[in-house]
Design an enzyme around this catalytic site. Sequence first.
Site, PDB file in Angstrom:
ATOM      1  N   GLU A   5       0.456  -1.284   0.049  1.00 10.72           N
ATOM      2  CA  GLU A   5       0.032  -0.277   0.323  1.00 10.72           C
ATOM      3  C   GLU A   5       0.782   1.135   0.184  1.00 10.72           C
ATOM      4  O   GLU A   5       2.088   1.359   0.266  1.00 10.72           O
ATOM      5  CB  GLU A   5      -0.769  -0.139   1.244  1.00 10.72           C
ATOM      6  CG  GLU A   5      -1.760   0.940   1.332  1.00 10.72           C
ATOM      7  CD  GLU A   5      -2.564   0.977   0.583  1.00 10.72           C
ATOM      8  OE1 GLU A   5      -2.264   1.587  -0.576  1.00 10.72           O
ATOM      9  OE2 GLU A   5      -3.928   1.528   0.929  1.00 10.72           O
ATOM     10  N   ASP A   6      -0.280   2.274  -0.374  1.00  5.08           N
ATOM     11  CA  ASP A   6       0.764   3.676  -0.913  1.00  5.08           C
ATOM     12  C   ASP A   6       1.574   4.313   0.524  1.00  5.08           C
ATOM     13  O   ASP A   6       1.938   5.002   1.350  1.00  5.08           O
ATOM     14  CB  ASP A   6       0.725   4.334  -1.373  1.00  5.08           C
ATOM     15  CG  ASP A   6      -0.884   5.002  -1.658  1.00  5.08           C
ATOM     16  OD1 ASP A   6      -1.680   4.470  -0.357  1.00  5.08           O
ATOM     17  OD2 ASP A   6      -1.217   5.812  -2.040  1.00  5.08           O
TER      18      ASP A   6
ATOM     19  N   ASP B 271      -2.323   5.545   6.444  1.00  8.52           N
ATOM     20  CA  ASP B 271      -3.332   7.384   7.410  1.00  8.52           C
ATOM     21  C   ASP B 271      -4.001   6.451   9.198  1.00  8.52           C
ATOM     22  O   ASP B 271      -3.319   6.557   9.742  1.00  8.52           O
ATOM     23  CB  ASP B 271      -3.614   7.921   6.605  1.00  8.52           C
ATOM     24  CG  ASP B 271      -3.671   9.647   6.381  1.00  8.52           C
ATOM     25  OD1 ASP B 271      -3.334  10.295   7.249  1.00  8.52           O
ATOM     26  OD2 ASP B 271      -5.110  10.000   6.500  1.00  8.52           O
TER      27      ASP B 271
ATOM     28  N   PHE C  31      -0.846  16.918   3.461  1.00  7.31           N
ATOM     29  CA  PHE C  31      -0.875  15.793   2.830  1.00  7.31           C
ATOM     30  C   PHE C  31       0.269  15.880   1.377  1.00  7.31           C
ATOM     31  O   PHE C  31       1.065  16.824   1.124  1.00  7.31           O
ATOM     32  CB  PHE C  31      -2.180  16.249   2.066  1.00  7.31           C
ATOM     33  CG  PHE C  31      -2.952  15.151   1.309  1.00  7.31           C
ATOM     34  CD1 PHE C  31      -3.711  14.652   1.805  1.00  7.31           C
ATOM     35  CD2 PHE C  31      -2.812  15.448  -0.240  1.00  7.31           C
ATOM     36  CE1 PHE C  31      -4.282  13.615   0.968  1.00  7.31           C
ATOM     37  CE2 PHE C  31      -3.283  14.670  -0.831  1.00  7.31           C
ATOM     38  CZ  PHE C  31      -3.969  13.618  -0.678  1.00  7.31           C
TER      39      PHE C  31
ATOM     40  N   ARG D 258      -0.275  11.821  -9.560  1.00 11.07           N
ATOM     41  CA  ARG D 258       0.573   9.759  -8.789  1.00 11.07           C
ATOM     42  C   ARG D 258       1.622   9.700 -10.114  1.00 11.07           C
ATOM     43  O   ARG D 258       2.403   9.331  -9.693  1.00 11.07           O
ATOM     44  CB  ARG D 258      -0.614   9.191  -9.910  1.00 11.07           C
ATOM     45  CG  ARG D 258      -1.914   8.751  -9.018  1.00 11.07           C
ATOM     46  CD  ARG D 258      -2.759   7.860  -9.390  1.00 11.07           C
ATOM     47  NE  ARG D 258      -4.008   8.292  -9.386  1.00 11.07           N
ATOM     48  CZ  ARG D 258      -4.864   7.611  -7.581  1.00 11.07           C
ATOM     49  NH1 ARG D 258      -3.906   7.345  -6.907  1.00 11.07           N
ATOM     50  NH2 ARG D 258      -5.578   7.661  -7.995  1.00 11.07           N
TER      51      ARG D 258
END
Length: 171
Positions: free
Chosen positions: A94-95, A98, A147, A160
Amino acid sequence: MNVLLPADQIQARIRELGAEIERDYPAGEEIHLVGVLKGGFMFMADLVRAMSARVTLDFIAVSSYQRSTRSSGEVRMLKDLDSGLEGRHVIIVEDIVDTGLTLTYLQDILRARSPRTLRTACLLSKPSRRQVEVRVEYIGFTIEDKFVVGYGLDYAEKYRNLADIAVLDGE
Ligand code: IMP
Ligand code: MG
C-alpha cells in the site's frame, strides 16, 4: 510543491525493504504481493524489482477518499483479486497508512481467505493521524501530518506520475 522525498531516496529505501522481506521468509517459498490500486502501483512496481523470482503478484482496488484530502472512513471494494490466497505467504503493498481504516478493512477481508501468513508493507506512514491501531510490518518512511502527492499518491487523481513525493501547496 515542495519535494519531501526525492526519487533516489525512495529507490534506495525500497531496495532495503526488498532485501529485508526476502530475508524474513524461508528460502524458496513463494511470496504473493497484493498491490492496492491505484496509489500502490508505483511502490509495487519498484518493490517487486527489488526482490527475487519467487514473487507473484495481484492487485486489489478500494476507494476511501472522495476527491478530497479528508478520509470519509468508508471503504468500498472496486476490484477484487484474480486468485485465492489460501496457504500462501501474502503481503499487502500500500502507498500510505493514514487513519488506518483502509488497511484494517483490507487485512480483515484478506485474512478471512486463509493465507498462510499475512503481512503489510507501506511506503509511508503518518502515525499522528491514526484512528485505529493497525499492524504494518514494513514501513518505508514515517512522515508528519502533511498531505503528500507523487509516486502513486494523488490529489483528485493528479500527480500520481511524479517520481518524487512532494507536499501539496498550502499544506
Ligand atoms: P487511511 O484509510 O486513512 O489510512 O487512508 C489510506 C488511503 O488514503 C491511502 O491509500 C491513500 O490513498 C489516501 N491518503 C492518505 N493520506 C494521503 C496523502 O497524504 N496523500 C494522498 N493520499 C493519501
Ligand atoms: Mg490508496
